[in-house]
Design a protein around this motif. Structure first.
Motif, mmCIF file in Angstrom:
data_model
loop_
_atom_site.group_PDB
_atom_site.id
_atom_site.type_symbol
_atom_site.label_atom_id
_atom_site.label_comp_id
_atom_site.label_asym_id
_atom_site.label_seq_id
_atom_site.Cartn_x
_atom_site.Cartn_y
_atom_site.Cartn_z
ATOM 1 N N UNK A 258 -4.050 2.074 -1.421
ATOM 2 C CA UNK A 258 -3.787 1.815 -2.838
ATOM 3 C C UNK A 258 -2.390 1.213 -3.020
ATOM 4 N N UNK A 259 -2.291 -0.036 -3.498
ATOM 5 C CA UNK A 259 -0.965 -0.613 -3.710
ATOM 6 C C UNK A 259 -0.295 -0.035 -4.957
ATOM 7 N N UNK A 260 1.017 -0.030 -4.957
ATOM 8 C CA UNK A 260 1.763 0.402 -6.136
ATOM 9 C C UNK A 260 2.294 -0.830 -6.860
ATOM 10 N N UNK A 261 2.417 -0.715 -8.177
ATOM 11 C CA UNK A 261 2.821 -1.840 -9.001
ATOM 12 C C UNK A 261 4.015 -1.471 -9.861
ATOM 13 N N UNK B 90 0.833 -1.211 0.000
ATOM 14 C CA UNK B 90 0.000 0.000 0.000
ATOM 15 C C UNK B 90 0.866 1.259 0.000
ATOM 16 N N UNK B 91 0.428 2.251 -0.758
ATOM 17 C CA UNK B 91 1.239 3.473 -0.868
ATOM 18 C C UNK B 91 1.409 4.153 0.482
ATOM 19 N N UNK C 256 4.903 14.427 -0.870
ATOM 20 C CA UNK C 256 3.545 13.907 -1.012
ATOM 21 C C UNK C 256 3.375 13.197 -2.347
ATOM 22 N N UNK C 257 2.752 12.023 -2.304
ATOM 23 C CA UNK C 257 2.380 11.305 -3.518
ATOM 24 C C UNK C 257 1.062 11.892 -4.013
ATOM 25 N N UNK C 258 1.067 12.425 -5.235
ATOM 26 C CA UNK C 258 -0.086 13.150 -5.758
ATOM 27 C C UNK C 258 -0.961 12.253 -6.630
ATOM 28 N N UNK C 259 -0.346 11.493 -7.518
ATOM 29 C CA UNK C 259 -1.091 10.712 -8.496
ATOM 30 C C UNK C 259 -0.321 9.450 -8.857
ATOM 31 N N UNK C 260 -1.068 8.401 -9.170
ATOM 32 C CA UNK C 260 -0.487 7.189 -9.742
ATOM 33 C C UNK C 260 -1.073 7.014 -11.145
ATOM 34 N N UNK D 253 -6.110 8.508 -7.901
ATOM 35 C CA UNK D 253 -5.814 9.367 -6.747
ATOM 36 C C UNK D 253 -5.410 8.436 -5.610
ATOM 37 N N UNK D 254 -4.178 8.539 -5.151
ATOM 38 C CA UNK D 254 -3.698 7.549 -4.186
ATOM 39 C C UNK D 254 -4.388 7.661 -2.829
ATOM 40 N N UNK D 255 -4.799 6.521 -2.303
ATOM 41 C CA UNK D 255 -5.256 6.409 -0.924
ATOM 42 C C UNK D 255 -4.211 5.582 -0.192
#
Length: 223
Positions: free
Chosen positions: A192-195, A164-165, A175-179, A187-189
């Motif tokens: 939300x996992x990153x791949x 998860x992010x 800050x992580x803004x967008x994936x 919109x990252x929560x």
């Protein structure tokens, strides 16, 4: 939101169409009568005036604008308009187009520029992005906050793949803004996992860029 755009050439008109499409009010300003083409952007307001003149900006009602985008092909005009917007009209947000890379250092808070947009920098960043998975690419500089908008394509050996992010220990004030993934914008929560292959857009202080790069792609950067 009310947005004034100084410069009604191809760049200014393109920005205007995009903003109007997103529901914003737009005023296009240009001193060249040949650039005043209301039929090109019929939903915009148009004003034949010099954006470097106080009287013109008063006529434009700049004090009622939330943003001024300085998009002329003249760096001097963009700087003067930004400075007047900030100091005389209290415009909350200014965006300055940098036409010549040698002038980029001038587009700073001292000249009233909140965000500078350099086409050569963006183009080079996109080229770098295409060939450098795991490398951090700077896209924009937010002068007022001494922070940058950066992009990184996450390599397959990043230690955070599948996590998860919210568990990524980002540096302070980062800050992580967008994936971006498979053409979709997420919109990252925190959940939300990153791949692998995700394009991450982050806002980060300039002095934290190296730390962020090593964190997300340690094997690519001596980790």
């Amino acid at each position: 939101m009310r947005v004034a755009i100084a410069g009604a050439g191809a760049v200014g008109r393109s920005i205007a169409r995009e903003l109007i499409g997103n529901g914003h009010q737009v005023l296009l300003i240009d001193k060249n009568a040949g650039s005043i083409k209301p039929e090109r952007v019929p939903d915009a307001e148009w004003l034949l005036a010099d954006c470097c003149e106080m009287s013109s900006l008063e006529e434009a009602g700049l004090e009622r604008c939330d943003v001024l985008i300085c998009a002329t092909g003249d760096d001097k005009a963009n700087l003067v308009a930004s400075l007047l917007a900030k100091t005389e009209f209290g415009v909350p947000r200014t965006v300055g187009r940098v036409n010549h890379p040698n002038n980029e250092w001038l587009f700073s808070e001292a000249w009233g520029v909140d965000v500078s947009v350099s086409t050569p920098r963006i183009m080079s960043a996109l080229v770098e992005e295409a060939v450098s998975v795991g490398d951090l690419v700077r896209l924009f500089t937010f002068r007022q906050g001494n922070a940058n908008l950066v992009e990184m394509t996450l390599p397959s050996d990043s230690p955070y793949i599948g996590k998860p992010s919210g568990l990524i220990p980002l540096p302070d004030n980062c800050a992580l803004v967008t994936i971006l993934r498979d053409g979709q914008v997420y919109v990252p929560t925190p959940e939300q996992p990153v791949e692998s292959g995700d394009e991450l857009l982050l806002v980060v202080p300039a002095e934290k860029e190296d730390e962020l790069e090593r964190l997300l792609a340690p094997s690519s950067h001596g980790g």
